[in-house]
Design a protein around this motif. Structure first.
Motif, PDB file in Angstrom:
ATOM      1  N   MET A  52     -45.310  -0.964  13.196  1.00 17.52           N
ATOM      2  CA  MET A  52     -45.965  -2.254  12.999  1.00 17.52           C
ATOM      3  C   MET A  52     -46.434  -2.835  14.335  1.00 17.52           C
ATOM      4  SD  MET A  52     -44.563  -5.595  10.949  1.00 17.52           S
ATOM      5  CE  MET A  52     -44.413  -4.749   9.373  1.00 17.52           C
ATOM      6  N   ASP A  53     -47.530  -3.557  14.276  1.00 17.33           N
ATOM      7  CA  ASP A  53     -48.025  -4.271  15.435  1.00 17.33           C
ATOM      8  C   ASP A  53     -47.011  -5.345  15.831  1.00 17.33           C
ATOM      9  OD1 ASP A  53     -50.379  -4.919  17.188  1.00 17.33           O
ATOM     10  OD2 ASP A  53     -50.062  -6.866  16.209  1.00 17.33           O
ATOM     11  N   GLU A  54     -46.723  -5.474  17.126  1.00 21.08           N
ATOM     12  CA  GLU A  54     -45.676  -6.405  17.537  1.00 21.08           C
ATOM     13  C   GLU A  54     -45.991  -7.846  17.154  1.00 21.08           C
ATOM     14  OE1 GLU A  54     -44.206  -6.139  21.548  1.00 21.08           O
ATOM     15  OE2 GLU A  54     -43.014  -7.961  21.294  1.00 21.08           O
ATOM     16  N   ALA A  55     -47.245  -8.239  17.315  1.00 17.11           N
ATOM     17  CA  ALA A  55     -47.618  -9.614  16.984  1.00 17.11           C
ATOM     18  C   ALA A  55     -47.421  -9.875  15.495  1.00 17.11           C
ATOM     19  CB  ALA A  55     -49.071  -9.869  17.387  1.00 17.11           C
ATOM     20  N   GLU A  56     -47.747  -8.858  14.692  1.00 18.31           N
ATOM     21  CA  GLU A  56     -47.579  -9.010  13.248  1.00 18.31           C
ATOM     22  C   GLU A  56     -46.095  -9.098  12.900  1.00 18.31           C
ATOM     23  OE1 GLU A  56     -49.353  -5.853  11.023  1.00 18.31           O
ATOM     24  OE2 GLU A  56     -48.802  -6.740   9.090  1.00 18.31           O
ATOM     25  N   ALA A  57     -45.300  -8.226  13.518  1.00 18.06           N
ATOM     26  CA  ALA A  57     -43.862  -8.240  13.266  1.00 18.06           C
ATOM     27  C   ALA A  57     -43.281  -9.608  13.607  1.00 18.06           C
ATOM     28  CB  ALA A  57     -43.181  -7.141  14.087  1.00 18.06           C
ATOM     29  N   ARG A  58     -43.670 -10.145  14.750  1.00 18.90           N
ATOM     30  CA  ARG A  58     -43.122 -11.437  15.178  1.00 18.90           C
ATOM     31  C   ARG A  58     -43.569 -12.563  14.261  1.00 18.90           C
ATOM     32  NH1 ARG A  58     -40.243 -11.752  19.567  1.00 18.90           N
ATOM     33  NH2 ARG A  58     -40.101  -9.921  20.877  1.00 18.90           N
ATOM     34  N   SER A  59     -44.786 -12.480  13.765  1.00 21.34           N
ATOM     35  CA  SER A  59     -45.257 -13.524  12.870  1.00 21.34           C
ATOM     36  C   SER A  59     -44.497 -13.480  11.545  1.00 21.34           C
ATOM     37  CB  SER A  59     -46.775 -13.396  12.710  1.00 21.34           C
ATOM     38  OG  SER A  59     -47.150 -13.375  11.375  1.00 21.34           O
ATOM     39  N   ILE A  60     -44.223 -12.262  11.047  1.00 17.78           N
ATOM     40  CA  ILE A  60     -43.441 -12.134   9.814  1.00 17.78           C
ATOM     41  C   ILE A  60     -42.039 -12.705  10.025  1.00 17.78           C
ATOM     42  CG2 ILE A  60     -42.297 -10.454   8.292  1.00 17.78           C
ATOM     43  CD1 ILE A  60     -44.832  -8.693   8.667  1.00 17.78           C
ATOM     44  N   ASN A  97     -41.675 -16.420  10.164  1.00 14.24           N
ATOM     45  CA  ASN A  97     -41.751 -17.050   8.856  1.00 14.24           C
ATOM     46  C   ASN A  97     -40.530 -16.788   7.999  1.00 14.24           C
ATOM     47  OD1 ASN A  97     -44.311 -18.448   8.534  1.00 14.24           O
ATOM     48  ND2 ASN A  97     -45.209 -16.471   9.008  1.00 14.24           N
TER      49      ASN A  97
END
Ligand code: ZN
Length: 99
Positions: free
Chosen positions: A70-78, A81
């Motif tokens: 997974m993309d790190e930015a996407e992981a962190r955004s998930i 939340n």
């Protein structure tokens, strides 16, 4: 075997990991499986990392998610939340269940 349940897989209330298999579930003080926390977070009724903050948990989880592609930015955004809604990190506020 009971019928497989597409929904209703317990989610670890500390790290948010879906516990699709019973062996991923943590154990309470009696050694019974709990659907509340996973085996990585919780064992014999105690958190394995009792001092961990939500931020540290997010770092840890993001690392695993990135390893899985997974993309790190996407992981962190998930994580930003989902983690605050988990029982371990919510401060007693009513948690909205979307599923
Ligand atoms: Zn966990």
């Amino acid at each position: 075997m009971t019928a497989s349940r597409e929904i209703g897989i317990p989610i670890c209330q500390s790290c948010g990991m879906p516990m699709a298999e019973a062996e991923l579930q943590g154990t309470d003080r009696e050694g019974s499986k709990t659907e509340e926390y996973c085996v990585y977070c919780y064992e014999s009724g105690e958190f394995k990392q009792p001092e961990t903050t939500m931020e540290e948990m997010a770092d840890l989880c993001a690392g695993y998610m990135v390893e899985e592609g997974m993309d790190e930015a996407e992981a962190r955004s998930i994580l930003a939340n989902s983690l605050p809604r988990l029982k371990r990190w919510s401060t007693g506020a009513e948690v909205q269940k979307s599923l």
